[in-house]
Design a protein around this motif. Structure first.
Motif, PDB file in Angstrom:
ATOM      1  N   ARG A 128       0.824  -1.206   0.000  1.00  0.00           N
ATOM      2  CA  ARG A 128       0.000   0.000   0.000  1.00  0.00           C
ATOM      3  C   ARG A 128       0.857   1.255   0.000  1.00  0.00           C
ATOM      4  O   ARG A 128       1.751   1.419   0.847  1.00  0.00           O
ATOM      5  CB  ARG A 128      -0.945   0.019   1.203  1.00  0.00           C
ATOM      6  CG  ARG A 128      -1.993   1.133   1.129  1.00  0.00           C
ATOM      7  CD  ARG A 128      -2.905   1.156   2.358  1.00  0.00           C
ATOM      8  NE  ARG A 128      -4.003   2.097   2.174  1.00  0.00           N
ATOM      9  CZ  ARG A 128      -3.906   3.423   2.330  1.00  0.00           C
ATOM     10  NH1 ARG A 128      -2.746   3.959   2.698  1.00  0.00           N
ATOM     11  NH2 ARG A 128      -4.959   4.198   2.129  1.00  0.00           N
ATOM     12  N   GLU A 147       0.435   5.687  -0.908  1.00  0.00           N
ATOM     13  CA  GLU A 147      -0.519   6.761  -1.159  1.00  0.00           C
ATOM     14  C   GLU A 147       0.032   7.734  -2.195  1.00  0.00           C
ATOM     15  O   GLU A 147       1.240   7.970  -2.275  1.00  0.00           O
ATOM     16  CB  GLU A 147      -0.853   7.506   0.136  1.00  0.00           C
ATOM     17  CG  GLU A 147      -1.686   6.678   1.106  1.00  0.00           C
ATOM     18  CD  GLU A 147      -2.207   7.494   2.279  1.00  0.00           C
ATOM     19  OE1 GLU A 147      -1.812   8.672   2.409  1.00  0.00           O
ATOM     20  OE2 GLU A 147      -3.011   6.948   3.065  1.00  0.00           O
ATOM     21  N   GLU A 164      -5.019   5.989  -1.985  1.00  0.00           N
ATOM     22  CA  GLU A 164      -4.320   4.727  -2.254  1.00  0.00           C
ATOM     23  C   GLU A 164      -3.918   4.708  -3.723  1.00  0.00           C
ATOM     24  O   GLU A 164      -4.691   5.069  -4.599  1.00  0.00           O
ATOM     25  CB  GLU A 164      -5.241   3.551  -1.899  1.00  0.00           C
ATOM     26  CG  GLU A 164      -4.558   2.201  -1.930  1.00  0.00           C
ATOM     27  CD  GLU A 164      -4.525   1.602  -3.314  1.00  0.00           C
ATOM     28  OE1 GLU A 164      -3.433   1.148  -3.728  1.00  0.00           O
ATOM     29  OE2 GLU A 164      -5.582   1.606  -3.991  1.00  0.00           O
TER      30      GLU A 164
END
Length: 272
Positions: free
Chosen positions: A99, A101, A107
């Protein structure tokens, strides 16, 4: 040439399926706007594509589609040089194993695969022809899309894995296509989405460790962008060149409108 005078924008077209699609369009005489993130790579692709196709009407545009501001700048750059785009092909996509950003706090998979085509379409709508059958939008979806959507964790902050993020993003992309088709019907702009098949790309290797057909053999996107049939139909989902059905949730009006409202807010794109 069959496509002379037609203008195509293909996102994510300095590699893989997008590159192969752009090259084929150029071979058929179209004016092709290719897009990438890396200037050095993009310039090399541009030079080679012009040489291989003998088509001088190919132009490179640079933008990181994970950045909303760079998407807006991409739109400004295109508007400065062109007065219309006949076909907008949303091909760019990412797979993120871990993950991350975006610069805007979304995301990364969602930012590139969902927000980017949503915002870029909004910004370029004025450039698409409104004559029946002339303007069309193609959104590359995938059979690998989710069968549900969790609005309480759309950014996968609670639990993340790359395949879940990718499948969720492709469900959202399909929903965008259906909703756009409905909203743009009065303007005679067609919108369709498709699964291009298992194509041998870096994304496929990263996510599934599989090998697929060479991008040059995957012609579904090219056909949807050029064939007369797709100037007459809108709101379709195609798998292996045949009309199919996506997950049932993608047809639920309440779900589609809820997602649309969220995307408008996130992207700062209040569709009319």
């Amino acid at each position: 040439m069959a496509l002379a005078g037609r203008i195509y924008l293909v996102t994510g077209s300095t590699d893989g399926l997008g590159k192969a699609t752009a090259r084929r369009l150029a071979l058929d005489g179209a004016t092709v706007l290719i897009h990438g993130r890396n200037e050095y790579k993009g310039e090399n692709v541009l030079k080679r594509m012009k040489a291989e196709t003998g088509n001088p009407n190919i132009e490179l545009f640079l933008a990181d589609l994970s950045s909303l501001e760079q998407i807006r700048q991409l739109s400004r750059d295109i508007h400065e040089k062109y007065d219309r785009i006949d076909v907008l092909i949303h091909n760019a996509a990412v797979f993120e194993e871990k993950r991350r950003e975006s610069i805007d706090g979304y995301e990364m998979t969602f930012a590139v695969n969902v927000l980017a085509p949503f915002l870029l379409t909004y910004l370029l709508l004025d450039m698409l022809p409104k004559n029946k059958g002339d303007g069309r939008i193609v959104i590359v979806g995938s059979m690998q899309h989710s069968y549900c959507i969790d609005f309480t964790d759309l950014q996968l902050e609670k639990s993340y894995d790359g395949i879940t993020a990718y499948e969720m993003s492709k469900l959202c992309a399909i929903i965008i296509a259906y909703e756009l088709a409905e909203r743009l019907q009065p303007f005679n702009i067609t919108v369709n989405t498709l699964d291009p098949g298992m194509v041998d790309t870096d994304l496929l290797h990263a996510g599934w460790k599989f090998y697929g057909m060479p991008p040059e053999e995957a012609d579904s996107v090219y056909l949807m962008a050029t064939q007369p049939l797709f100037a007459k139909v809108s709101g379709g989902y195609y798998v292996r060149k045949r009309e199919s059905r996506s997950a049932e949730v993608s047809y639920k009006t309440k779900t589609r409108r809820r997602l649309w409202a969220l995307l408008e807010e996130m992207a700062g794109a209040p569709y009319p």
